[in-house]
Design a protein around this motif. Structure first.
Motif, PDB file in Angstrom:
ATOM      1  N   ALA A 264       0.761  -1.381   0.011  1.00  0.00           N
ATOM      2  CA  ALA A 264      -0.088  -0.342   0.081  1.00  0.00           C
ATOM      3  C   ALA A 264       1.176   1.161   0.552  1.00  0.00           C
ATOM      4  O   ALA A 264       2.045   1.580   0.412  1.00  0.00           O
ATOM      5  CB  ALA A 264      -1.204   0.026   1.133  1.00  0.00           C
ATOM      6  N   GLU A 265       0.954   2.404  -0.382  1.00  0.00           N
ATOM      7  CA  GLU A 265       0.910   3.606  -0.470  1.00  0.00           C
ATOM      8  C   GLU A 265       0.202   4.436   0.440  1.00  0.00           C
ATOM      9  O   GLU A 265      -0.433   4.593   0.641  1.00  0.00           O
ATOM     10  CB  GLU A 265       1.069   4.640  -2.271  1.00  0.00           C
ATOM     11  CG  GLU A 265       1.107   3.519  -3.398  1.00  0.00           C
ATOM     12  CD  GLU A 265       1.359   4.362  -4.222  1.00  0.00           C
ATOM     13  OE1 GLU A 265       0.699   5.396  -4.229  1.00  0.00           O
ATOM     14  OE2 GLU A 265       1.507   3.368  -5.493  1.00  0.00           O
ATOM     15  N   ALA A 266       1.705   5.391   1.342  1.00  0.00           N
ATOM     16  CA  ALA A 266       1.288   6.541   2.282  1.00  0.00           C
ATOM     17  C   ALA A 266       2.018   7.489   1.358  1.00  0.00           C
ATOM     18  O   ALA A 266       3.704   7.034   1.214  1.00  0.00           O
ATOM     19  CB  ALA A 266       1.641   5.756   3.862  1.00  0.00           C
ATOM     20  N   ARG A 267       2.006   8.528   1.716  1.00  0.00           N
ATOM     21  CA  ARG A 267       2.841   9.851   1.614  1.00  0.00           C
ATOM     22  C   ARG A 267       2.736  10.968   2.343  1.00  0.00           C
ATOM     23  O   ARG A 267       1.666  11.218   2.957  1.00  0.00           O
ATOM     24  CB  ARG A 267       1.544  10.436  -0.086  1.00  0.00           C
ATOM     25  CG  ARG A 267       1.754   9.459  -0.920  1.00  0.00           C
ATOM     26  CD  ARG A 267       1.563   9.551  -2.007  1.00  0.00           C
ATOM     27  NE  ARG A 267       0.768   8.323  -3.289  1.00  0.00           N
ATOM     28  CZ  ARG A 267       1.587   9.142  -4.586  1.00  0.00           C
ATOM     29  NH1 ARG A 267       2.711   9.791  -3.960  1.00  0.00           N
ATOM     30  NH2 ARG A 267       1.487   7.929  -5.190  1.00  0.00           N
ATOM     31  N   PHE A 268       3.377  11.760   2.149  1.00  0.00           N
ATOM     32  CA  PHE A 268       3.932  13.085   3.687  1.00  0.00           C
ATOM     33  C   PHE A 268       3.984  14.002   2.529  1.00  0.00           C
ATOM     34  O   PHE A 268       4.604  13.930   1.508  1.00  0.00           O
ATOM     35  CB  PHE A 268       4.040  12.407   4.772  1.00  0.00           C
ATOM     36  CG  PHE A 268       5.551  13.430   5.259  1.00  0.00           C
ATOM     37  CD1 PHE A 268       4.279  14.400   5.693  1.00  0.00           C
ATOM     38  CD2 PHE A 268       6.261  14.487   4.464  1.00  0.00           C
ATOM     39  CE1 PHE A 268       4.626  15.990   6.555  1.00  0.00           C
ATOM     40  CE2 PHE A 268       7.388  15.077   5.599  1.00  0.00           C
ATOM     41  CZ  PHE A 268       5.707  16.393   6.052  1.00  0.00           C
ATOM     42  N   ARG A 269       3.602  15.090   2.462  1.00  0.00           N
ATOM     43  CA  ARG A 269       4.355  16.095   1.150  1.00  0.00           C
ATOM     44  C   ARG A 269       4.044  17.439   3.071  1.00  0.00           C
ATOM     45  O   ARG A 269       3.839  17.505   4.031  1.00  0.00           O
ATOM     46  CB  ARG A 269       2.790  16.593   0.982  1.00  0.00           C
ATOM     47  CG  ARG A 269       1.795  17.167   1.270  1.00  0.00           C
ATOM     48  CD  ARG A 269       1.049  17.036  -0.009  1.00  0.00           C
ATOM     49  NE  ARG A 269      -0.645  17.533   0.477  1.00  0.00           N
ATOM     50  CZ  ARG A 269      -1.740  17.874  -0.175  1.00  0.00           C
ATOM     51  NH1 ARG A 269      -1.790  17.302  -1.591  1.00  0.00           N
ATOM     52  NH2 ARG A 269      -3.053  17.902  -0.662  1.00  0.00           N
ATOM     53  N   SER A 270       4.610  17.816   2.892  1.00  0.00           N
ATOM     54  CA  SER A 270       5.095  19.239   2.905  1.00  0.00           C
ATOM     55  C   SER A 270       6.858  20.672   2.892  1.00  0.00           C
ATOM     56  O   SER A 270       6.538  20.247   1.823  1.00  0.00           O
ATOM     57  CB  SER A 270       6.313  19.356   4.685  1.00  0.00           C
ATOM     58  OG  SER A 270       6.491  20.617   5.556  1.00  0.00           O
ATOM     59  N   VAL A 271       6.222  21.462   3.376  1.00  0.00           N
ATOM     60  CA  VAL A 271       6.934  22.824   2.670  1.00  0.00           C
ATOM     61  C   VAL A 271       8.091  22.886   3.605  1.00  0.00           C
ATOM     62  O   VAL A 271       7.704  23.147   4.934  1.00  0.00           O
ATOM     63  CB  VAL A 271       6.500  24.302   2.796  1.00  0.00           C
ATOM     64  CG1 VAL A 271       7.357  24.867   2.243  1.00  0.00           C
ATOM     65  CG2 VAL A 271       5.496  23.962   1.785  1.00  0.00           C
ATOM     66  N   LEU A 272       9.560  22.190   2.721  1.00  0.00           N
ATOM     67  CA  LEU A 272      10.539  22.008   3.487  1.00  0.00           C
ATOM     68  C   LEU A 272      11.522  23.241   3.254  1.00  0.00           C
ATOM     69  O   LEU A 272      11.783  24.266   1.861  1.00  0.00           O
ATOM     70  CB  LEU A 272      11.346  21.511   3.156  1.00  0.00           C
ATOM     71  CG  LEU A 272      12.627  20.588   3.839  1.00  0.00           C
ATOM     72  CD1 LEU A 272      12.999  20.554   5.408  1.00  0.00           C
ATOM     73  CD2 LEU A 272      13.567  19.843   2.930  1.00  0.00           C
ATOM     74  N   THR A 273      12.070  24.064   4.674  1.00  0.00           N
ATOM     75  CA  THR A 273      12.589  25.575   4.045  1.00  0.00           C
ATOM     76  C   THR A 273      13.744  24.864   4.871  1.00  0.00           C
ATOM     77  O   THR A 273      14.525  24.634   6.186  1.00  0.00           O
ATOM     78  CB  THR A 273      12.099  26.325   5.235  1.00  0.00           C
ATOM     79  OG1 THR A 273      11.122  26.731   5.098  1.00  0.00           O
ATOM     80  CG2 THR A 273      12.863  27.531   5.606  1.00  0.00           C
TER      81      THR A 273
END
Length: 647
Positions: free
Chosen positions: A237-246
């Motif tokens: 199965a697929e797990a995803r994470f997204r964020s604006v990295l500074t």
């Protein structure tokens, strides 16, 4: 046998089980005021056994009203009159009124001093004590008292995080939702085609009430390294994470990742190659300073509770971690100096899931495993080996023979470079760092507050699309508050005075500083004397407070004489002082104190001291301060009983 024993007369007949001991010519009988306890403990599955009871989510309801005021008991085959020892109040044993019928003594046992009593029969006789003075007049001393906070936390070793004063770690929104300082949304995550949900963590404490602590009671003295929790994820199965990295300006920085899954990374929509042979991974090239849209895809090869971390690294080597590997006989070569006289650099730590054997240059250093009474729990067994006696200057071969998985750290670090090429397992056991011998930089930049170890370089994480704004919070000041410290990421304004009722705090926030992340630490108060109503400290501006409160009031009586002060319900210990004279200490119900009153005004002081439970539940990841155990304070009603009415 059972029927024969049941037909025999009992030594002690009592509504509660009795403990009898013979000491020389004396007989001691111990009785409790309730059976089995004054607390009612509810578990999720009472029909099961052991951990399956659901004790991790127990509900505890304590009510001192379940204590009996007195019990009628019969004791057989004893000599002399019953005398009551008073372990709670102290003083000489008190003869009790009783009736003797043959070899049996019937007696009413009072529980005036505490929820237990100890009778002694030593053959002596004595007249029962005269009845206590009658106090027909009862005066309620009121619901609101002068108070003074008495902090008691000793943070000498800094393991409490500096909580020696009065602080608030939980605020609330104007709508009433709780807000936990330093915890805020810093990205989004989802599993499969499910909805995107906020990824909430603290840069100093990781996940609030991290579930990794439940089954193993947690890694002691260490903030877990993973702060992304996806729950149970099926194989493939697929797990995803997204964020604006500074990435802040400065030297080159690499992006380091850890997860029990295969990893695919995009930065600003472009795929970024990773060295990803197991649990730990790192970008092959540094990430330039500035803001980047980080998108991470995780695909486990077995069903598991998927957890992960993402952070910056000053060097790709800092991202390496010991890996779980398997093979019948696995080897690696290490270099040893001329001096092989022991020390930390000569120690090898091995965790294994089955029997394994450790060899150095073909000589056995030791073996471990092979028997596990809790095999179904899948708990690795760990052993450390001092290899100094077996090492020689130059190249040394370290070998591990096992038919299961092993993880090595120290002199040699297990990984895909061992030979012959091993199988590598990405899944971990609990907090991965709990099985590492050597400390590595913690992925959370501010996690070093607890153990003082190095941590990852600072980095910013924010929910994509997050914009600057203003957040509003409500806090309830503690009694006597004169000043407040607001450690926020942006400008903050306190709207209102520190008096009665809630006060609003407005904070200018930027990306990654929403909700509790708008605060860098707890809100701290400076307090002096104040006024407070009786009741739970949690509801009087003292949530999570573990310390003391000194209550004070003045009572005026027309004539000097004795009295009885009844505190009613108390959660904690209580000490009473009248006009500077100590009147005793009570650690449990009933909280009643004989007092001597002077003619005119009498200053009554009650010091209530709580337990560490509220503070630990507020600031630590423990799951084991249960509902009902945080309640602390003087609940009352507080009544003074005297021979005649106060003036």
């Amino acid at each position: 046998m059972g029927e024969a024993l049941a037909a025999m007369p009992r030594r002690v007949e009592s509504p509660v089980p009795a403990l009898v001991r013979e000491t020389g010519d004396a007989t001691l009988v111990f009785l409790t005021a309730t059976h089995p306890m004054a607390s009612r403990i509810g578990v999720g599955r009472p029909e099961e056994r052991g951990v399956d009871l659901g004790w991790l989510d127990a509900d505890i309801d304590f009510d001192p009203a379940r204590y009996a005021r007195e019990l009628r008991v019969t004791v057989r085959d004893v000599a002399g009159a019953p005398r009551l020892l008073r372990p709670f109040a102290g003083g000489d044993p008190v003869p009790l009124p009783h009736v003797r019928r043959g070899d049996a003594v019937e007696v009413v046992v009072p529980f005036d001093d505490g929820p237990a009593a100890l009778l002694v029969f030593d053959g002596s006789s004595g007249d029962p004590a005269p009845p206590e003075s009658a106090y027909p007049v009862e005066t309620d001393l009121g619901d609101e008292w002068d108070v003074e906070l008495v902090p008691t936390l000793d943070d000498t070793w800094a393991d409490f995080g500096g909580g020696a004063g009065v602080e608030h770690r939980t605020l609330r929104t104007p709508g009433g939702e709780p807000v936990h300082v330093t915890f805020g949304p810093r990205g989004e995550q989802r599993v499969g085609d499910g909805p995107w949900t906020p990824s909430v963590w603290s840069a100093s404490r990781g996940l609030r009430k991290d579930p990794v602590h439940r089954d193993t009671l947690g890694p002691k003295g260490h903030v877990p390294v993973e702060f992304l929790a996806f729950g149970r994820v099926a194989a493939g199965a697929e797990a995803r994470f997204r964020s604006v990295l500074t990435v802040p300006p400065g030297p080159p920085r690499w992006l380091a990742l850890g997860a029990g899954a295969a990893k695919t990374l995009w930065l600003d929509g472009e795929p970024r190659p990773l060295d990803d042979a197991g649990y730990a991974a790192v970008t092959r090239d540094p990430v330039p300073p500035g803001e980047h849209l980080l998108e991470l895809l995780l695909v486990p090869d077995e069903e598991l509770d998927l957890r992960a971390y993402a952070c910056l690294a000053d060097d790709p080597a800092d991202a390496a971690r010991p890996e779980w590997i398997a093979g019948p006989r696995l080897e690696t070569v290490v270099e040893a100096g001329v001096e092989c006289d022991g020390g930390g650099d000569r120690v090898l730590q091995v965790a294994s899931t089955t029997f394994c054997r450790v060899l150095v240059n073909g000589v056995e250093a030791g073996r471990q495993g092979g028997f596990d009474p809790y095999a179904e729990a899948d708990i690795p067994r760990v052993r450390r080996y001092d290899l100094a006696p077996l090492l020689r200057p130059g190249r040394n071969t370290i070998a591990v023979e096992s038919d299961g998985w092993i993880l090595a750290d120290g002199l040699a670090v297990s990984g895909p470079d061992w030979s012959p090429r091993p199988r590598v397992r990405r899944r971990q056991h609990g907090d991965p760092a709990a099985l590492w011998l050597r400390p590595r930089p913690h992925p959370l930049p501010e996690a070093g507050w607890l153990d003082g170890r190095p941590s990852a370089p600072p980095a910013g994480f924010a929910v994509p699309g997050d914009r600057p704004g203003e957040e509003r919070f409500l806090l309830d000041p503690p009694p006597g508050a004169t000043a407040v410290d607001l450690p926020t990421t942006g400008p903050a304004e306190l709207c209102g005075e520190l008096g009665d009722g809630p006060v609003e705090v407005r904070v200018v926030t930027g990306p990654g500083a929403r909700a509790g992340a708008a605060f860098t630490g707890p809100v701290r108060f400076t307090c002096g004397p104040g006024r407070m109503r009786l009741g739970d400290w949690e509801e009087r501006g003292l949530p999570g407070y573990s310390g003391g409160v000194r209550y004070r009031t003045t009572v005026t009586v027309p004539a000097a004489g004795p009295g009885l002060l009844d505190l009613g319900r108390v959660r904690g210990t209580a000490e009473v002082v009248v006009d500077g004279k100590p009147c005793g200490v009570r650690v449990c119900s009933p909280y009643r104190f004989p007092v001597e009153l002077a003619e005119g005004a009498n200053v009554v002081e009650i010091l209530v001291l709580g337990t560490l439970g509220p503070y630990m539940d507020e600031v630590s990841p423990t799951h084991f301060v249960f509902a009902g155990q945080r309640a602390t304070g003087l609940f009352g009603p507080v009544r003074l009983r005297t021979p005649q009415p106060p003036a």
